[in-house]
Design a protein around this motif. Structure first.
Motif, mmCIF file in Angstrom:
data_model
loop_
_atom_site.group_PDB
_atom_site.id
_atom_site.type_symbol
_atom_site.label_atom_id
_atom_site.label_comp_id
_atom_site.label_asym_id
_atom_site.label_seq_id
_atom_site.Cartn_x
_atom_site.Cartn_y
_atom_site.Cartn_z
ATOM 1 N N LEU A 1 0.859 -1.190 0.000
ATOM 2 C CA LEU A 1 0.000 0.000 0.000
ATOM 3 C C LEU A 1 0.889 1.231 0.000
ATOM 4 O O LEU A 1 1.810 1.332 0.808
ATOM 5 N N LEU B 1 0.824 5.410 0.218
ATOM 6 C CA LEU B 1 -0.033 6.521 0.648
ATOM 7 C C LEU B 1 0.517 7.845 0.136
ATOM 8 O O LEU B 1 1.678 8.182 0.372
ATOM 9 N N VAL C 1 0.336 -6.746 5.449
ATOM 10 C CA VAL C 1 0.560 -5.637 4.520
ATOM 11 C C VAL C 1 1.921 -4.989 4.762
ATOM 12 O O VAL C 1 2.483 -5.055 5.862
ATOM 13 N N VAL D 1 3.255 -1.125 4.087
ATOM 14 C CA VAL D 1 2.729 0.192 3.746
ATOM 15 C C VAL D 1 3.866 1.195 3.605
ATOM 16 O O VAL D 1 4.740 1.280 4.477
ATOM 17 N N ILE E 1 -1.853 -1.494 -3.859
ATOM 18 C CA ILE E 1 -2.870 -0.441 -3.856
ATOM 19 C C ILE E 1 -2.150 0.886 -3.662
ATOM 20 O O ILE E 1 -1.408 1.063 -2.689
ATOM 21 N N THR F 1 -2.396 5.201 -3.570
ATOM 22 C CA THR F 1 -3.254 6.370 -3.442
ATOM 23 C C THR F 1 -2.443 7.621 -3.764
ATOM 24 O O THR F 1 -1.222 7.649 -3.607
ATOM 25 N N ILE G 1 -10.574 1.103 0.728
ATOM 26 C CA ILE G 1 -9.526 0.085 0.810
ATOM 27 C C ILE G 1 -9.939 -1.048 1.737
ATOM 28 O O ILE G 1 -9.800 -2.230 1.413
#
Length: 293
Positions: A31, A33, A80, A82, A114, A116, A273
């Protein structure tokens, strides 16, 4: 630092080994951010945290709203990894260096990514606080030669000429749409265009970007997606619309505006998410690893 840096495989392997020794569990999901969205990391449970400079080869994040930390833990039961913030091309790094963490994720076994970002809305139907599921992209720096795959190809990492027509996983996009509808969130789908930055767009540039079919504009994400797809990862990218650009009534955007919008967008993106992850099975060899639908 060279704009066209070619990072030796040994650097990626060293970073992966450093993390592998410290990770509480093997991550299957990555992930990333973006600007103003670092608060999403607070949802990670059983978290172990390292700053980018601690990890061999990782580029330091220098922009406000990007803490520059790696967080390992669990989110909706999934292990995960991140990235709380990211490095950008405009900070002086090569595209190979800004995508360094993505390649390390691949070596650690991450199969789904993922991403963002905060983006300016080009589509006049968008409003600040909306979320755009990225359907496709236009990578202007990459089209001009700043492609993260430039240089020798590691065949066991991915093909010399990766195919990107389905870079943004259709099944994951459908899941995100389903969650958005169920939660009553303002969610669209569209095309993200990447500029090199750091200057914001002029009114003439906004008209041009609209004309070539872009719905939102930002300064990140595309190089990360290219590397992830090269490495066989499934990709979902979500743009938080921080402001809407109208070339006929132009209001100059500011980074403060981006960060402020992040406070509205962060809970919406977290809802999306979490909803997507809840709809994915947890067992090894599951939907995380399956090819594009």
């Amino acid at each position: 630092m060279h704009v066209h840096e070619v990072i030796p495989r040994s650097e990626y392997e060293a970073a992966a080994a450093w993390l592998r020794e410290r990770l509480p569990s093997r991550p299957r999901l990555g992930l990333v951010l973006g600007s103003g969205l670092a608060a999403l990391a607070e949802a990670v449970e059983e978290a172990a945290i390292w700053s980018f400079p601690e990890i061999p080869g990782f580029p330091a994040a220098t922009v406000e709203g990007h803490p520059g930390r790696v967080i390992a833990g669990r989110l909706e039961g999934h292990p995960v990894l991140v990235l709380q913030g990211r490095a950008h091309f405009y900070e002086g790094y090569s595209v190979q260096r800004i995508t360094f963490p993505i390649r390390v994720m691949q070596l650690l076994g991450v199969r789904m990514l993922i991403l963002t970002n905060a983006a300016g809305g080009l589509n006049p139907a968008f409003r600040p606080g909306d979320v755009m599921i990225v359907r496709d992209h236009i990578g202007l720096p990459g089209m001009a030669g700043m492609n993260p795959l430039r240089g020798p190809n590691e065949a066991d990492w991915g093909p010399r000429f990766p195919e990107l027509s389905r870079a943004y996983d259709p099944a994951l996009r459908a899941l995100a749409r389903e969650v958005g509808e169920a939660e009553g969130l303002p969610v669209h789908e569209g095309v993200y265009v990447m500029l090199a930055g750091p200057s914001f767009e002029t009114p003439a540039e906004v008209r041009f970007l609209r004309m070539i079919g872009a719905d939102a504009v930002g300064m990140s994400t595309v190089p990360e997606v290219i590397v992830a797809c090269h490495g066989g990862m499934r990709v979902l990218a979500l743009s938080g619309i921080s402001n809407v650009l109208n070339p006929e009534a132009f209001e100059p955007p500011t980074h403060e505006e981006v960060l402020q919008a992040g406070r509205v967008l962060a809970p919406r993106l977290l809802t999306l998410i979490r909803g997507v992850l809840r709809r994915l099975p947890h067992e090894a060899g599951s939907e995380l690893s399956k090819p594009h639908a």
